[in-house]
Design a protein around this motif. Structure first.
Motif, PDB file in Angstrom:
ATOM      1  N   ALA A   1       0.852  -1.187   0.000  1.00 57.74           N
ATOM      2  CA  ALA A   1       0.000   0.000   0.000  1.00 57.74           C
ATOM      3  C   ALA A   1       0.888   1.238   0.000  1.00 57.74           C
ATOM      4  O   ALA A   1       2.034   1.206   0.443  1.00 57.74           O
ATOM      5  CB  ALA A   1      -0.915   0.007   1.221  1.00 57.74           C
ATOM      6  N   PHE A   2       0.334   2.327  -0.503  1.00 53.61           N
ATOM      7  CA  PHE A   2       1.086   3.587  -0.511  1.00 53.61           C
ATOM      8  C   PHE A   2       1.289   4.121   0.902  1.00 53.61           C
ATOM      9  O   PHE A   2       2.196   4.915   1.148  1.00 53.61           O
ATOM     10  CB  PHE A   2       0.378   4.611  -1.390  1.00 53.61           C
ATOM     11  N   GLU A   3       0.436   3.686   1.831  1.00 56.09           N
ATOM     12  CA  GLU A   3       0.619   4.014   3.237  1.00 56.09           C
ATOM     13  C   GLU A   3       0.865   2.707   3.998  1.00 56.09           C
ATOM     14  O   GLU A   3      -0.072   2.036   4.419  1.00 56.09           O
ATOM     15  CB  GLU A   3      -0.596   4.738   3.790  1.00 56.09           C
ATOM     16  N   PRO A   4       2.134   2.318   4.169  1.00 55.66           N
ATOM     17  CA  PRO A   4       2.438   1.042   4.820  1.00 55.66           C
ATOM     18  C   PRO A   4       2.111   1.075   6.306  1.00 55.66           C
ATOM     19  O   PRO A   4       1.949   2.144   6.908  1.00 55.66           O
ATOM     20  CB  PRO A   4       3.946   0.889   4.582  1.00 55.66           C
ATOM     21  N   GLY A   5       2.020  -0.109   6.899  1.00 58.93           N
ATOM     22  CA  GLY A   5       1.753  -0.186   8.327  1.00 58.93           C
ATOM     23  C   GLY A   5       1.165  -1.531   8.695  1.00 58.93           C
ATOM     24  O   GLY A   5       0.962  -2.403   7.838  1.00 58.93           O
ATOM     25  N   THR A   6       0.867  -1.686   9.962  1.00 58.49           N
ATOM     26  CA  THR A   6       0.288  -2.922  10.491  1.00 58.49           C
ATOM     27  C   THR A   6      -0.956  -2.569  11.289  1.00 58.49           C
ATOM     28  O   THR A   6      -0.968  -1.591  12.042  1.00 58.49           O
ATOM     29  CB  THR A   6       1.293  -3.656  11.390  1.00 58.49           C
ATOM     30  N   SER A   7      -2.005  -3.358  11.115  1.00 57.23           N
ATOM     31  CA  SER A   7      -3.248  -3.103  11.835  1.00 57.23           C
ATOM     32  C   SER A   7      -3.963  -4.417  12.104  1.00 57.23           C
ATOM     33  O   SER A   7      -3.569  -5.474  11.600  1.00 57.23           O
ATOM     34  CB  SER A   7      -4.156  -2.158  11.031  1.00 57.23           C
TER      35      SER A   7
ATOM     36  N   GLU B   1      -3.183  -7.348   9.551  1.00 62.25           N
ATOM     37  CA  GLU B   1      -2.896  -6.867   8.203  1.00 62.25           C
ATOM     38  C   GLU B   1      -1.549  -6.154   8.190  1.00 62.25           C
ATOM     39  O   GLU B   1      -1.340  -5.200   8.945  1.00 62.25           O
ATOM     40  CB  GLU B   1      -3.993  -5.923   7.721  1.00 62.25           C
ATOM     41  N   VAL B   2      -0.650  -6.633   7.330  1.00 60.35           N
ATOM     42  CA  VAL B   2       0.668  -6.032   7.181  1.00 60.35           C
ATOM     43  C   VAL B   2       0.763  -5.478   5.765  1.00 60.35           C
ATOM     44  O   VAL B   2       0.665  -6.227   4.790  1.00 60.35           O
ATOM     45  CB  VAL B   2       1.789  -7.060   7.417  1.00 60.35           C
ATOM     46  N   ARG B   3       0.933  -4.173   5.666  1.00 60.95           N
ATOM     47  CA  ARG B   3       1.029  -3.515   4.369  1.00 60.95           C
ATOM     48  C   ARG B   3       2.462  -3.027   4.166  1.00 60.95           C
ATOM     49  O   ARG B   3       2.898  -2.093   4.864  1.00 60.95           O
ATOM     50  CB  ARG B   3       0.029  -2.347   4.285  1.00 60.95           C
ATOM     51  N   VAL B   4       3.174  -3.674   3.256  1.00 58.10           N
ATOM     52  CA  VAL B   4       4.524  -3.223   2.929  1.00 58.10           C
ATOM     53  C   VAL B   4       4.429  -2.040   1.969  1.00 58.10           C
ATOM     54  O   VAL B   4       3.388  -1.798   1.359  1.00 58.10           O
ATOM     55  CB  VAL B   4       5.366  -4.369   2.317  1.00 58.10           C
ATOM     56  N   ARG B   5       5.512  -1.323   1.850  1.00 55.60           N
ATOM     57  CA  ARG B   5       5.478  -0.089   1.077  1.00 55.60           C
ATOM     58  C   ARG B   5       5.279  -0.365  -0.415  1.00 55.60           C
ATOM     59  O   ARG B   5       5.953  -1.205  -1.008  1.00 55.60           O
ATOM     60  CB  ARG B   5       6.759   0.705   1.274  1.00 55.60           C
ATOM     61  N   ARG B   6       4.361   0.392  -1.010  1.00 54.19           N
ATOM     62  CA  ARG B   6       4.177   0.398  -2.463  1.00 54.19           C
ATOM     63  C   ARG B   6       4.624   1.759  -2.987  1.00 54.19           C
ATOM     64  O   ARG B   6       4.197   2.795  -2.477  1.00 54.19           O
ATOM     65  CB  ARG B   6       2.712   0.158  -2.822  1.00 54.19           C
ATOM     66  N   THR B   7       5.464   1.742  -4.003  1.00 51.99           N
ATOM     67  CA  THR B   7       5.966   2.998  -4.575  1.00 51.99           C
ATOM     68  C   THR B   7       5.615   3.151  -6.042  1.00 51.99           C
ATOM     69  O   THR B   7       5.830   4.223  -6.613  1.00 51.99           O
ATOM     70  CB  THR B   7       7.490   3.079  -4.417  1.00 51.99           C
ATOM     71  N   ASP B   8       5.079   2.099  -6.676  1.00 52.46           N
ATOM     72  CA  ASP B   8       4.836   2.121  -8.119  1.00 52.46           C
ATOM     73  C   ASP B   8       3.343   2.190  -8.413  1.00 52.46           C
ATOM     74  O   ASP B   8       2.558   1.373  -7.915  1.00 52.46           O
ATOM     75  CB  ASP B   8       5.413   0.863  -8.782  1.00 52.46           C
ATOM     76  N   GLU B   9       2.955   3.149  -9.259  1.00 47.92           N
ATOM     77  CA  GLU B   9       1.586   3.180  -9.758  1.00 47.92           C
ATOM     78  C   GLU B   9       1.344   2.052 -10.747  1.00 47.92           C
ATOM     79  O   GLU B   9       0.250   1.481 -10.810  1.00 47.92           O
ATOM     80  CB  GLU B   9       1.299   4.523 -10.436  1.00 47.92           C
ATOM     81  N   ASP B  10       2.349   1.724 -11.534  1.00 46.13           N
ATOM     82  CA  ASP B  10       2.229   0.665 -12.536  1.00 46.13           C
ATOM     83  C   ASP B  10       1.957  -0.675 -11.845  1.00 46.13           C
ATOM     84  O   ASP B  10       2.674  -1.074 -10.915  1.00 46.13           O
ATOM     85  CB  ASP B  10       3.515   0.580 -13.356  1.00 46.13           C
TER      86      ASP B  10
ATOM     87  N   ALA C   1       5.819  -6.924  -8.970  1.00 46.71           N
ATOM     88  CA  ALA C   1       7.197  -7.392  -8.890  1.00 46.71           C
ATOM     89  C   ALA C   1       7.854  -6.926  -7.590  1.00 46.71           C
ATOM     90  O   ALA C   1       8.543  -7.699  -6.908  1.00 46.71           O
ATOM     91  CB  ALA C   1       7.990  -6.904 -10.099  1.00 46.71           C
ATOM     92  N   ALA C   2       7.646  -5.650  -7.238  1.00 47.88           N
ATOM     93  CA  ALA C   2       8.228  -5.122  -6.013  1.00 47.88           C
ATOM     94  C   ALA C   2       7.655  -5.820  -4.783  1.00 47.88           C
ATOM     95  O   ALA C   2       8.383  -6.094  -3.812  1.00 47.88           O
ATOM     96  CB  ALA C   2       7.982  -3.617  -5.930  1.00 47.88           C
ATOM     97  N   PHE C   3       6.362  -6.139  -4.808  1.00 47.54           N
ATOM     98  CA  PHE C   3       5.754  -6.820  -3.677  1.00 47.54           C
ATOM     99  C   PHE C   3       6.385  -8.194  -3.469  1.00 47.54           C
ATOM    100  O   PHE C   3       6.627  -8.611  -2.330  1.00 47.54           O
ATOM    101  CB  PHE C   3       4.252  -6.951  -3.879  1.00 47.54           C
ATOM    102  N   GLY C   4       6.662  -8.904  -4.556  1.00 47.41           N
ATOM    103  CA  GLY C   4       7.308 -10.205  -4.432  1.00 47.41           C
ATOM    104  C   GLY C   4       8.633 -10.120  -3.695  1.00 47.41           C
ATOM    105  O   GLY C   4       8.972 -10.991  -2.879  1.00 47.41           O
ATOM    106  N   ARG C   5       9.379  -9.059  -3.949  1.00 45.00           N
ATOM    107  CA  ARG C   5      10.663  -8.873  -3.262  1.00 45.00           C
ATOM    108  C   ARG C   5      10.469  -8.454  -1.807  1.00 45.00           C
ATOM    109  O   ARG C   5      11.164  -8.923  -0.913  1.00 45.00           O
ATOM    110  CB  ARG C   5      11.499  -7.817  -3.989  1.00 45.00           C
ATOM    111  N   ARG C   6       9.512  -7.560  -1.565  1.00 39.60           N
ATOM    112  CA  ARG C   6       9.359  -6.979  -0.234  1.00 39.60           C
ATOM    113  C   ARG C   6       8.647  -7.896   0.753  1.00 39.60           C
ATOM    114  O   ARG C   6       8.818  -7.757   1.965  1.00 39.60           O
ATOM    115  CB  ARG C   6       8.625  -5.637  -0.350  1.00 39.60           C
ATOM    116  N   VAL C   7       7.835  -8.814   0.241  1.00 33.14           N
ATOM    117  CA  VAL C   7       7.144  -9.724   1.154  1.00 33.14           C
ATOM    118  C   VAL C   7       8.027 -10.906   1.550  1.00 33.14           C
ATOM    119  O   VAL C   7       7.789 -11.551   2.587  1.00 33.14           O
ATOM    120  CB  VAL C   7       5.820 -10.223   0.526  1.00 33.14           C
TER     121      VAL C   7
END
Length: 363
Positions: A42-48, A55-64, A70-76
């Protein structure tokens, strides 16, 4: 069981069927007593914590979308390496491969994957760089799930693998019939309005044909996207009978389904057809194209009608038939009953648990 569910995009930051699927199955599994963690970006990362689910939201930086996946695969991957999970259930190719890599360090962990699209080799071979990830997940995941019998058939035909049916679901407590329908016949379309494969242009073309027999008919367009170009190209008899509702809030959807006379989804290449299921839960007959998975949700002459994709005359006839069903006593109950096997808590979530147990047996 301790279950991790992964998907590149977070609900409700992204409001599509796949994100909703992840949210609702995780809540249903939690209600069944399982310890569930959802990983998304998510564009606003965090845990809730929500509805018993971490819910764990890792940082998203790409609109595409492709870059974000691809970035999520690396970050998760670090989260899956560090976590103590019995099951990791992925919903994308990149997080599926990350799950398989992490499982090397967790020999008792099982891996499950749900194909939220259609597993067509011809399609994936055209998507740059993705075919190898698809092949890896199909080959190595413990249990491979598909959302429809159509997709299961495609999986076996194109990849030589048998899968298990893991369909979408509906909350029958939330989606219920309205006290009454709209005064005049209304046809509801719910989905991405300006996505060509959804068939909205054909629906607009069919509307004047429907009006020959149902002169007071109205079309309601519910969902994201700009309808301006479609309406500008539509026949005059369609523009004057169409209302654009916008996406609306989540709480509005059951009312839109329940007061409509028909819910139409004249699209191609649907992997499931969630909007038709939600309409049926609200007692509303449905119209779907006779393509891909949609025929699996429609009982012609009982809960709705089928049409040929892209054929306005066929779609008009199907809508007229469905309007007739809406006038019949017993149709609300028939539609509701056809949705009952897909209730998240009592019908679909237990399928997921069975798939997890099957994955365990494969170890």
């Amino acid at each position: 069981m301790r279950v991790a569910i992964t998907h590149a995009f977070a609900w409700p930051e992204v409001r599509r069927g796949a994100e909703r699927l992840v949210a609702e199955v995780s809540q249903s599994l939690s209600r069944l007593g399982h310890d569930v963690t959802v990983f998304a970006s998510a564009f606003e990362p965090g845990t809730s914590q929500r509805d018993g689910v971490r819910e764990v939201r890792v940082r998203r930086t790409d609109e595409d979308i492709a870059e974000a996946e691809a970035a999520f695969g690396r970050r998760v991957l670090p989260h899956l390496l560090a976590g103590r999970f019995d099951i990791v259930h992925s919903h994308g190719r990149r997080d599926g491969v990350a799950s398989l890599r992490a499982a090397r360090l967790h020999p008792r962990r099982r891996t499950v994957h749900t194909e939220i699209g259609i597993p067509s080799r011809a399609w994936w071979d055209t998507v740059g760089g993705e075919a190898a990830y698809v092949e890896r997940v199909v080959r190595d995941v413990d249990v491979y799930g598909c959302m429809s019998q159509y997709s299961l058939g495609m999986l076996e035909a194109d990849y030589g693998r048998k899968g298990v049916l893991l369909p979408g679901g509906v909350d029958l407590e939330q989606f219920q019939p309205a006290e009454r329908r709209s005064e005049h016949p209304t046809i509801l379309y719910s989905g991405a309005i300006d996505e060509p494969r959804k068939g909205v242009a054909t629906l607009l073309e069919a509307l004047p044909l429907i009006a020959v027999e149902e002169p007071h008919v109205r079309l309601l367009l519910s969902g994201p996207g700009d309808a301006a170009a479609l309406l500008a190209a539509a026949p005059p008899g369609a523009r004057e009978r169409t209302d654009v509702l916008g996406t609306g809030s989540l709480d509005e959807q059951p009312g839109r389904y329940g007061t409509a006379w028909v819910c139409a989804l004249p699209s191609e290449n649907e992997t499931f057809g969630l909007v038709l299921l939600e309409a049926l839960a609200c007692g509303t007959p449905v119209v779907g194209a006779d393509h891909a998975a949609l025929p699996e949700l429609v009982v012609p002459g009982v809960t709705g009608a089928l049409c040929r994709f892209g054929d306005a005359a066929s779609l008009a006839r199907a809508c007229i038939e469905a309007v007739g069903l809406a006038r019949q006593r017993g149709t609300v109950d028939a539609c509701r009953e056809s949705a009952r096997p897909y209730d998240w808590f009592s019908g679909v979530a237990p399928r997921y648990v069975k798939a997890y147990e099957e994955a365990s047996d494969r170890r």
